[in-house]
Design a protein around this motif. Sequence first.
Motif, PDB file in Angstrom:
ATOM      1  N   TYR A  58     125.497 120.087  17.218  1.00  0.00           N
ATOM      2  CA  TYR A  58     125.362 118.816  16.629  1.00  0.00           C
ATOM      3  C   TYR A  58     125.480 117.699  17.715  1.00  0.00           C
ATOM      4  O   TYR A  58     124.665 116.624  17.933  1.00  0.00           O
ATOM      5  N   ALA A  59     126.479 117.735  18.608  1.00  0.00           N
ATOM      6  CA  ALA A  59     126.774 116.930  19.705  1.00  0.00           C
ATOM      7  C   ALA A  59     125.604 116.662  20.494  1.00  0.00           C
ATOM      8  O   ALA A  59     125.219 115.638  20.897  1.00  0.00           O
ATOM      9  N   GLY A  60     124.623 117.772  20.729  1.00  0.00           N
ATOM     10  CA  GLY A  60     123.680 117.552  21.480  1.00  0.00           C
ATOM     11  C   GLY A  60     122.570 116.631  21.083  1.00  0.00           C
ATOM     12  O   GLY A  60     121.997 115.974  22.041  1.00  0.00           O
ATOM     13  N   TYR A  61     122.266 116.648  19.720  1.00  0.00           N
ATOM     14  CA  TYR A  61     121.159 115.964  19.123  1.00  0.00           C
ATOM     15  C   TYR A  61     121.919 114.288  19.104  1.00  0.00           C
ATOM     16  O   TYR A  61     120.854 113.497  19.367  1.00  0.00           O
TER      17      TYR A  61
ATOM     18  N   LEU B 296     116.731 112.656  12.211  1.00  0.00           N
ATOM     19  CA  LEU B 296     116.650 113.748  11.323  1.00  0.00           C
ATOM     20  C   LEU B 296     117.377 114.986  11.281  1.00  0.00           C
ATOM     21  O   LEU B 296     117.557 115.318  10.112  1.00  0.00           O
ATOM     22  N   MET B 297     116.931 115.534  12.570  1.00  0.00           N
ATOM     23  CA  MET B 297     117.931 116.758  12.654  1.00  0.00           C
ATOM     24  C   MET B 297     119.360 116.567  12.322  1.00  0.00           C
ATOM     25  O   MET B 297     120.243 117.384  11.651  1.00  0.00           O
ATOM     26  N   LEU B 298     119.970 115.519  13.006  1.00  0.00           N
ATOM     27  CA  LEU B 298     121.473 115.235  12.399  1.00  0.00           C
ATOM     28  C   LEU B 298     121.586 115.098  11.143  1.00  0.00           C
ATOM     29  O   LEU B 298     122.674 115.736  10.540  1.00  0.00           O
ATOM     30  N   LEU B 299     120.667 114.361  10.284  1.00  0.00           N
ATOM     31  CA  LEU B 299     121.035 114.540   8.979  1.00  0.00           C
ATOM     32  C   LEU B 299     120.807 115.746   8.260  1.00  0.00           C
ATOM     33  O   LEU B 299     121.619 116.127   7.453  1.00  0.00           O
TER      34      LEU B 299
ATOM     35  N   ILE C 205     123.652 118.070   5.614  1.00  0.00           N
ATOM     36  CA  ILE C 205     123.653 118.193   4.653  1.00  0.00           C
ATOM     37  C   ILE C 205     123.764 119.971   4.694  1.00  0.00           C
ATOM     38  O   ILE C 205     124.378 120.501   3.681  1.00  0.00           O
ATOM     39  N   ASP C 206     123.363 120.544   5.625  1.00  0.00           N
ATOM     40  CA  ASP C 206     123.269 122.226   5.820  1.00  0.00           C
ATOM     41  C   ASP C 206     124.295 122.481   6.946  1.00  0.00           C
ATOM     42  O   ASP C 206     123.968 122.857   7.823  1.00  0.00           O
ATOM     43  N   LYS C 207     125.746 122.525   6.495  1.00  0.00           N
ATOM     44  CA  LYS C 207     126.905 122.410   7.552  1.00  0.00           C
ATOM     45  C   LYS C 207     126.883 124.028   8.067  1.00  0.00           C
ATOM     46  O   LYS C 207     127.391 124.268   8.771  1.00  0.00           O
ATOM     47  N   SER C 208     126.312 124.857   7.081  1.00  0.00           N
ATOM     48  CA  SER C 208     126.541 126.427   7.449  1.00  0.00           C
ATOM     49  C   SER C 208     125.618 126.630   8.575  1.00  0.00           C
ATOM     50  O   SER C 208     125.835 127.565   9.224  1.00  0.00           O
ATOM     51  N   ARG C 209     124.663 125.519   9.131  1.00  0.00           N
ATOM     52  CA  ARG C 209     123.788 125.986  10.485  1.00  0.00           C
ATOM     53  C   ARG C 209     124.521 125.585  11.506  1.00  0.00           C
ATOM     54  O   ARG C 209     124.422 125.826  12.542  1.00  0.00           O
ATOM     55  N   GLY C 210     125.815 124.833  11.327  1.00  0.00           N
ATOM     56  CA  GLY C 210     126.706 124.584  12.460  1.00  0.00           C
ATOM     57  C   GLY C 210     127.478 125.526  13.417  1.00  0.00           C
ATOM     58  O   GLY C 210     127.340 126.837  12.884  1.00  0.00           O
ATOM     59  N   VAL C 211     127.478 125.348  14.781  1.00  0.00           N
ATOM     60  CA  VAL C 211     128.042 126.337  15.457  1.00  0.00           C
ATOM     61  C   VAL C 211     129.858 126.328  15.085  1.00  0.00           C
ATOM     62  O   VAL C 211     130.179 125.334  14.582  1.00  0.00           O
TER      63      VAL C 211
END
Length: 655
Positions: A328-331, A352-355, A359-365
Motif C-alpha cells: 500500500y505505502a509503495g503506491y 485507483l490501486m489504493l482505492l 476495499i479489498d483489505k485481504s490483499r494487503g501484506v
Amino acid sequence: MKRTLLALLLLLPTILFGQINTERVMIKGRSALYFEEYILAIQYFNQVINAKPYLHLPYFFRSLAKLELDDFTGVEEDSNQLLAINPFFVAGYQVRGLARIQQNKYKEAIEDYKEALKYEPENVPVLNNLSLSYIYSEDYDQANATLDELSRVAPKYTAAYLMKGDVALRQKDTLQAIANIDKALSIDKYDSNIWGARGQLNLMQQNYAQAEKDLDEATHLGGHEASHYINRALARFHQNNLRGAMSDYDLALDIDPRNFFGHYNRGLLRARVGDTNRAIEDFDFVLSVNPDDMMATFNRGLLRTRSGDFSGANSDFTRVLDVYPNFYAGYLYRMEVRKMLGDNIGAQQDELMLLQMQIDKSRGVQQDKGEETRKRSDKNVENYRKLVVADKDDISRNYTNELRGKIQNKTVQVKAEPYFILTYYADVSEVRNVIHYHKFITDLNARQVLPELLLITNQEKPLNQTEVNKLFKLIDEESGEIDKNPNDVIPRFTRGLNFFLVQSTDDALEDFSRAIELDNTFYPAYFMRSVAKIKQLDYQKSEEKLTNELSNSSVVDYEVVMNDLKRVIQLAPDFVYAYYNRARLHFDLKDFPAAIADYTEAIKLYPEFAEAYFNRGIIHIFLGNNKEGIADLSKAGELGIANSYSIIKRFRKTE
C-alpha cells in the motif's frame, strides 16, 4: 569464523624432504601462507604435490589456504587426500571439520571431531568445535556434555561458558545463560568478548541501560571489534539516543567499512534526523552489495523524494512494487512522486490501486506489529522503517574459534601500522589513497628500467593468479638479463624484488646483497634487504614459537637490519620511510624511546605522515601518556587513518 586454525597450525614442524628444492618450495609456501598470500601459497604447494604426491603436509597446508579463500569443497578434497595418506593426522580432521561446518554439514563435522578425539582426547580446539557442531545441529544434550568435558580439560577456557550460555538461551533458560556468562567473567574480566556477549544478552532481554554499560566495557577492552559498536548502537537507539547510536555506527564502519548492519541502520537514523544526502549514501552502499534488497530500495526512494530526485524515487518505488504488488505505502508514495513528475495518468492508476486495496483489505501484506527492529531475513516490506538485527541470537558465534588470526595479534588488540616496502602492487584503501613519494624512486621509474612502476607503500596487496604468473615470468626474464650483464645492479635488484613479492625471501636476500656489492650507493637495495630480513625473522619467530625472548642469532640479525636502515639514511637522509621502518623495528623490540625519536624525525621531514603519527600515538598510549597519544591519533585520523578514532574513544576515558 573465517579466521581459522592457520596461525597455530603453521607452527607444525617442518619435515625433511628428499630433495632440497622441494623442501625450499614447501618453506616458501608456508611463508606465503603465514603472510596471507593464499593464492601464491597454493601455487607453491601445487609444485610440491606434483613432485611428491605421497606427502600429506602439502595437502594440509593447501587446504588451509583454500579455507581462507572460502573454497570449502577444495578443503574437503585436500583433507580427504591427506587423511588417506596419514589417517592419524589430527589437524586434518580439524580443518575438514571447519570446512564442513561452513557448509552446514554438521553430522559430518561431528564425525571428524569424534575421530580426532580418538587420537587426542583432550584437544581443546577439537572439543570446542565439536560442541559448536552439536549446537548448530540442535543436539543440546550432546553439546552440554561436550562442553562439560571441555570445562574439565580446560577449566579457565571462557569460550566454553559462552557456548553453555548459548545453549541455555536456545533452551529458553535465561537465568542459566546469565550464570554461564557471569562465570566466564569471573575467570577473565578483561575479555571484551565476554562483556560483549553479556551486553548482547541484555539487549535480547530489553535491558538496554545495562546492555549499554556492558558494551561500554566491551568497546573499551576490544575497540577493534565492530560487533560491539553495532550492538551498543542498538542499546542507545532503544534509549532514544540517536546521535550516540549514529556515532557507534560510524565507529563500527571505521573498523569494518562493508558492514551491512552499520550502513543500513545508520541510513535509517540519518533519515530520522534529516541528514538526507548521507543517508542516501548508506543505502547506495547497501544496494551496491545487494541490489535486490527491496527495503533498502524503498528507503532510498523515500530519501530521493525528500531530496527532490523524483525520477530516481519513481524508479525505486517501481522496483519495489514489481516485487511487492500489494504494498500500500509503495503506491501511495509513488502516486505523489508521479504527480511531481507530471505523470498524471500514472498517478491516477496508483490512486485507483489504493482505492481498490482499501476495499479489498485481504490483499494487503501482513501489517507491522510495532517492534522497533526486524531480523535480516524478514521480507515483510511493511517493516522498512525498522532497524535490522542479525537472524540468530546465539551469543557464542563470535567467540568459538580461539585460533583465529596471526599468533602475534592474539594478545595485541591495537595494531601498529606495518612496515613500508617497495613494490609494484599496493592495496587501495576505501578511505584514503595517499601516493607516497621520493624523488629517487620517481626518477628510477622515469628511466623505465624496471618492468613496472615502483611504489612506496605499507599496504601490501595479496597477489591474484595473474600477478603471480607475471612475477614468475619476470624472474625468468631477469635471470636471463643477469647472465648477459652480471655486473648490472638493476636486473639483480629487480629479480630480488620479484623474489620478495613471491615470498622467496632467501633468494631475495641473496640478490639484494649482490646488488649492494655491485653498487654500495644504491639505497633501495639496502632498504629492501632490511624489509626482507624483517619478514624472514617474523616467519622464523612463528616457526620457533618465540614470544617474549629472542635467540642470540636473532639479536644479531636485527642488528644487521638496523645497520641497513642506518646506511639508507646515510645515503638518502630525506627518505622518511627508513626512519619510519627503523622506528617500527624499535617498536617491535620494545625500545619505545628510540621508536618515538625516529617517528618524530620522520614527522619533521614529512609533516603529513599519518602512519608515523598513528604509531607514535600507540606507543604513547602503551606508555600511559594518553594525552600525547590521543593528540597523535587525532592527527592520524585527520590525515585519513580511520582506526584512530575507535582507539581514541577507547582510551579517552583514562586520559
